[in-house]
Design an enzyme around this catalytic site. Structure first.
Site, PDB file in Angstrom:
ATOM      1  N   HIS A   1       0.821  -1.211   0.000  1.00 50.50           N
ATOM      2  CA  HIS A   1       0.000   0.000   0.000  1.00 50.50           C
ATOM      3  C   HIS A   1       0.857   1.264   0.000  1.00 50.50           C
ATOM      4  O   HIS A   1       0.499   2.268  -0.618  1.00 50.50           O
ATOM      5  CB  HIS A   1      -0.915  -0.020   1.231  1.00 50.50           C
ATOM      6  CG  HIS A   1      -2.039   0.953   1.155  1.00 50.50           C
ATOM      7  ND1 HIS A   1      -3.102   0.799   0.286  1.00 50.50           N
ATOM      8  CD2 HIS A   1      -2.278   2.099   1.838  1.00 50.50           C
ATOM      9  CE1 HIS A   1      -3.943   1.808   0.441  1.00 50.50           C
ATOM     10  NE2 HIS A   1      -3.467   2.607   1.372  1.00 50.50           N
TER      11      HIS A   1
ATOM     12  N   HIS B   1     -10.473   2.623  -1.149  1.00 41.39           N
ATOM     13  CA  HIS B   1     -10.675   2.232   0.248  1.00 41.39           C
ATOM     14  C   HIS B   1     -11.448   0.915   0.236  1.00 41.39           C
ATOM     15  O   HIS B   1     -12.499   0.782   0.843  1.00 41.39           O
ATOM     16  CB  HIS B   1     -11.398   3.325   1.033  1.00 41.39           C
ATOM     17  CG  HIS B   1     -10.608   3.788   2.220  1.00 41.39           C
ATOM     18  ND1 HIS B   1     -11.168   4.114   3.429  1.00 41.39           N
ATOM     19  CD2 HIS B   1      -9.267   3.946   2.390  1.00 41.39           C
ATOM     20  CE1 HIS B   1     -10.208   4.464   4.284  1.00 41.39           C
ATOM     21  NE2 HIS B   1      -9.053   4.374   3.672  1.00 41.39           N
TER      22      HIS B   1
ATOM     23  N   ARG C   1      -8.384  15.434   1.480  1.00 40.25           N
ATOM     24  CA  ARG C   1      -7.187  15.981   2.158  1.00 40.25           C
ATOM     25  C   ARG C   1      -5.999  16.026   1.208  1.00 40.25           C
ATOM     26  O   ARG C   1      -5.205  16.961   1.243  1.00 40.25           O
ATOM     27  CB  ARG C   1      -6.838  15.149   3.409  1.00 40.25           C
ATOM     28  CG  ARG C   1      -7.686  15.474   4.608  1.00 40.25           C
ATOM     29  CD  ARG C   1      -7.060  14.962   5.905  1.00 40.25           C
ATOM     30  NE  ARG C   1      -6.788  13.539   5.893  1.00 40.25           N
ATOM     31  CZ  ARG C   1      -7.703  12.578   6.039  1.00 40.25           C
ATOM     32  NH1 ARG C   1      -8.981  12.905   6.181  1.00 40.25           N
ATOM     33  NH2 ARG C   1      -7.368  11.306   6.031  1.00 40.25           N
TER      34      ARG C   1
ATOM     35  N   GLN D   1     -10.619   3.081   9.727  1.00 41.38           N
ATOM     36  CA  GLN D   1     -10.605   4.382  10.370  1.00 41.38           C
ATOM     37  C   GLN D   1     -12.019   4.929  10.570  1.00 41.38           C
ATOM     38  O   GLN D   1     -12.957   4.456   9.961  1.00 41.38           O
ATOM     39  CB  GLN D   1      -9.799   5.370   9.508  1.00 41.38           C
ATOM     40  CG  GLN D   1      -8.422   4.856   9.130  1.00 41.38           C
ATOM     41  CD  GLN D   1      -8.401   4.113   7.802  1.00 41.38           C
ATOM     42  OE1 GLN D   1      -9.375   3.493   7.412  1.00 41.38           O
ATOM     43  NE2 GLN D   1      -7.269   4.162   7.119  1.00 41.38           N
TER      44      GLN D   1
ATOM     45  N   SER E   1      -5.664   7.459  12.268  1.00 36.72           N
ATOM     46  CA  SER E   1      -6.763   8.357  12.635  1.00 36.72           C
ATOM     47  C   SER E   1      -6.879   9.455  11.582  1.00 36.72           C
ATOM     48  O   SER E   1      -5.867   9.959  11.077  1.00 36.72           O
ATOM     49  CB  SER E   1      -6.493   8.987  14.008  1.00 36.72           C
ATOM     50  OG  SER E   1      -6.564   8.010  15.018  1.00 36.72           O
ATOM     51  N   GLN E   2      -8.102   9.833  11.295  1.00 42.19           N
ATOM     52  CA  GLN E   2      -8.368  10.741  10.176  1.00 42.19           C
ATOM     53  C   GLN E   2      -8.203  12.219  10.567  1.00 42.19           C
ATOM     54  O   GLN E   2      -7.985  12.551  11.722  1.00 42.19           O
ATOM     55  CB  GLN E   2      -9.794  10.495   9.675  1.00 42.19           C
ATOM     56  CG  GLN E   2     -10.002   9.093   9.143  1.00 42.19           C
ATOM     57  CD  GLN E   2      -9.232   8.848   7.860  1.00 42.19           C
ATOM     58  OE1 GLN E   2      -9.592   9.342   6.792  1.00 42.19           O
ATOM     59  NE2 GLN E   2      -8.154   8.090   7.939  1.00 42.19           N
TER      60      GLN E   2
END
Length: 748
Positions: A49, A96, A117, A241, A314-315
């Site tokens: 990944h 995802h 983001r 997440q 964590s986002q």
């Protein structure tokens, strides 16, 4: 170094997804055996990944340059192309898939958050998003659960974040029963001179973590995305997440504001692998190191271990390096937006990352050796042609009976109600497509999404960005080399049919396990096909995402699905072209050469039940010439509507053009073709165009004279009813009901 009773062994490494030879390589890099935290760092950074270790050698063969490219492929948070007038478009697509297979709502929602983001970390304000979704048999309860969760996750996050979803695709096939594919695309606009970079340099410059607090959600997410889905995957739910779109909205505004100050040296989104990924990639690019104190990272849980803090996904978090002495300016901005802004370290000389916790050095690793293009391993895996490939080529159209007059209606109803063809209204009505009031396709349906570029300095600015995501995975499975070319060609065709000039590509390469030679063969051939087509259309690849391991012991690998995200530019508003028939009496033309071909069509696959056939007829040069012709017709304002022939064939294209305004059509099939091939075959490089009778002569002169493009008058637009060869196949009202409502009925 921390006091550890026992250092990791090769068995520990295997459990973390590290091969024995990679464990030896890590020991050589460090000059010693790594401790558990360091080994965990390598395990995520060398996962497929993050490192693209099984794909990068082939990705490097893709075309990456054009006059418009402003960022090297894969080197920034997203791709960046020049659109003129001092503006640039930043865009990217990412998957995802694994998180969505286990927890569809949060899996899809955080996919949307992450891709946005990537855009605003470049300093670009997102203007639109698309998505490409693949699910299993729609009759299965599990599939319905996945569809509802994914669609709601995308809708809830995107709607709350305030970015319109302007298009996408949804496809169903049993090969996706265990592994759905959730690919999210976003695009934004930035002033060309104000682009922020993902880099770190300047000894003594402070390093900040900003946005949300760090928790235990998403730990090991990158590694989780680098293995097959199995029954034990549900045990890895912490690797999924949890998103907060309202926090992301604040983070967007704060990020754009700090970039505007000019004090930001570098900034990177914390996506896969969290803090360790951002610190290592930024440091490696800037050829510096960092000292990081993990005790200063705001956390959601007490007593988090160092490796948990480093690997958490964590986002809604960013890593920011700013100019020394400007700390208070940055903190004030984040205070205003009520967001965490904690200095956790500083930039140092050399290339090493030093992580401390409770006053102890818990990891000391060289940034360069962790990252893609640095010391991360790169492999050329063994590949071989699957046995089915030659079997598919043996398909003979003569073994399939043609349709007669009565059966045309039966096939038409089957296709218009099929979940792969029918309107995705049930999906897109859950998305806000009008927020921001820049969507130009709300009342003008077209082959691509179109969003007007808003420029506060130029209120009357007229340019628009067109965007699309495309891939018929059935074609790619039948022939990866041709199928991937078709995916690129269809994306370009959709943009051209909308009046746009195609500019560049971002791709999301979804495949099975790369260690399976037949899967790797699919991957290699698809990349080569994509590269050939991108060169032809001058649409370089700006970056994207590779998602391997989309397979399970029950279902095997998914169809190879190299999703193409492509953007284009519409210079003049009058060039924007819709797909809907406008007026009764307008003439309907087919532009492009039809073939006696039904290979890999939805008709052959789901109506006739024949699953083994090659990719549809396709010629890259013919496709390019067709697109040049369409561009000329639109530029000369000779057309009323333009719609490309794709899934479902010519009949579905005609229906999709008739339904928006509730009109009908009368057309005749052409001599020399089987009726099923002419109406329902999916041979490529064909477009349906409606023309006002008073423009007919000029239209034919341009196509026949200057361009020498194959074209045929099919018939005309009528007040109602779909008529083929003098016989009404289906009424407009019944067609509309089947097309608009079949998917919703299936889901309920």
């Amino acid at each position: 170094m921390e006091h550890v009773e026992q250092l990791p062994t090769v068995e520990t490494a295997k459990k973390l997804g590290i091969l024995p030879e990679e464990f030896e390589q890590i020991k050589q890099i460090l000059g010693r055996t790594p401790n558990f935290t360091e080994l965990s760092i390598f395990s995520v950074m060398w996962s497929e990944h993050c490192s693209y270790k099984n794909s990068i050698v082939w990705l490097k063969t893709l075309p990456r340059d054009s006059d418009r490219m402003l960022a090297k492929a894969g080197e920034e948070n997203a791709g960046l192309v020049d659109i003129g007038d001092g503006l640039a478009c930043s865009f990217k697509i990412e998957s995802h898939n694994h998180p969505s297979a286990l927890e569809p709502y949060q899996g899809a929602a955080t996919g949307v958050g992450g891709i946005n983001r990537d855009i605003f970390t470049m300093g670009a304000r997102p203007i639109a998003q698309l998505n490409s979704l693949r699910f299993g048999d729609p009759k299965l309860a599990k599939t319905k659960w996945l569809v509802k969760g994914v669609v709601k996750g995308i809708g809830d996050y995107g709607n709350a974040f305030g970015i319109p979803t302007v298009g996408g695709e949804v496809f169903f096939d049993e090969c996706y029963n265990t592994n759905p594919l959730v690919n999210a695309f976003s695009a934004g606009i930035v002033e060309a001179g104000k682009v922020a970079k993902a880099i770190s340099y300047g000894v003594g410059n402070p390093v900040f973590i900003v946005g949300s607090a760090t928790g235990k959600d998403g730990i090991g997410g990158a590694s989780f995305a680098s293995e097959d889905i199995s029954e034990k995957s549900t045990e890895k739910l912490p690797a999924v997440q949890v998103g907060d779109p309202f926090m992301e909205k604040l983070l967007l505004e704060a990020t754009l504001e700090i970039i505007e100050t000019g004090y930001v040296v570098g900034i990177q989104d914390m996506g896969a692998a969290g803090i360790i990924c951002s610190t290592s990639e930024m440091s490696a690019k800037g050829e510096h190191g960092m000292i990081i104190d993990l005790d200063k990272v705001p956390t959601r849980q007490t007593n988090m271990k160092g490796w948990e803090i480093l690997l958490s996904e964590s986002q809604e978090r960013m890593l920011v390096v700013v100019e020394k002495g400007k700390e208070e300016d940055i903190k004030q901005i984040f205070d205003k937006w009520d967001l965490h802004c904690a200095q956790i370290g500083e930039v140092v000389e050399g290339g090493s990352l030093h992580f401390f916790q409770h006053g102890e050095l818990i990891a000391d690793v060289p940034a360069h050796d962790l990252v893609l293009g640095g010391g991360a391993p790169q492999y050329r895996r063994e590949y071989r042609e699957p046995a089915y490939y030659q079997e598919f080529k043996k398909f003979d159209i003569n073994n399939v009976s043609d349709v007669d007059g009565e059966e045309i209606g039966k096939v038409a109803k089957h296709l218009l109600s099929h979940p792969n063809i029918a309107s995705k209204k049930w999906v897109y009505e859950q998305y806000d497509s009008t927020v921001g009031t820049a969507n130009r396709t709300t009342n003008r349906p077209s082959d691509a999404g179109v969003v007007r570029i808003r420029d506060v300095k130029r209120p009357h600015y007229q340019k628009s960005i067109a965007m699309t995501v495309d891939c018929n995975a059935r074609y790619v499975n039948a022939d990866p080399f041709i199928g991937a070319q078709i995916a690129v060609a269809e994306a370009a065709r959709n943009l051209v049919c909308t009046g746009a000039e195609p500019l560049a590509v971002t791709n999301n390469l979804n495949f099975g396990n790369p260690y399976v030679p037949e899967v790797y063969w699919q991957f290699v051939n698809a990349v080569q096909g994509m590269g050939k087509a991108c060169l032809k259309f001058n649409t370089p690849v700006t970056g994207g995402n590779v998602s391997f391991y989309n397979q399970s012991s029950d279902d095997g690998p998914v169809f190879p699905t190299p999703t193409i995200g492509m953007i284009g530019l519409i210079e003049k508003p009058e060039n924007q072209t819709s797909l809907d028939f406008k007026n009764e009496g307008d003439l309907i033309y087919l532009v492009g050469q039809s073939q006696n071909d039904i290979a890999s069509s939805e008709y052959l696959y789901s109506y006739r039940g024949v699953k083994a056939s090659p990719a549809p007829a396709f010629d890259l040069d013919e496709e390019y010439s067709l697109q040049v012709a369409i561009n000329q017709l639109i530029e000369k304002q000779l057309v009323k509507s333009v719609h490309d022939v794709s899934d479902g064939g010519l009949f579905v294209t005609l229906a999709e053009s008739a339904l928006p305004n509730g009109v009908g059509f009368e057309v005749a099939t052409m001599e020399g073709y089987r009726k099923d091939a002419f109406l329902f075959g999916e041979s490529q490089s064909r477009v349906v165009i409606s023309v006002s009778p008073d423009k007919q002569a000029e239209f034919q002169k341009v196509l026949g004279g200057e361009l020498k493009t194959v074209h045929a008058l099919l018939g005309k637009v009528t007040s109602g009813g779909f008529v083929v060869d003098g016989q009404e196949v289906i009424s407009t009202a019944e067609a509309k009901d089947l097309y608009d409502n079949s998917l919703g009925r299936l889901m309920s």
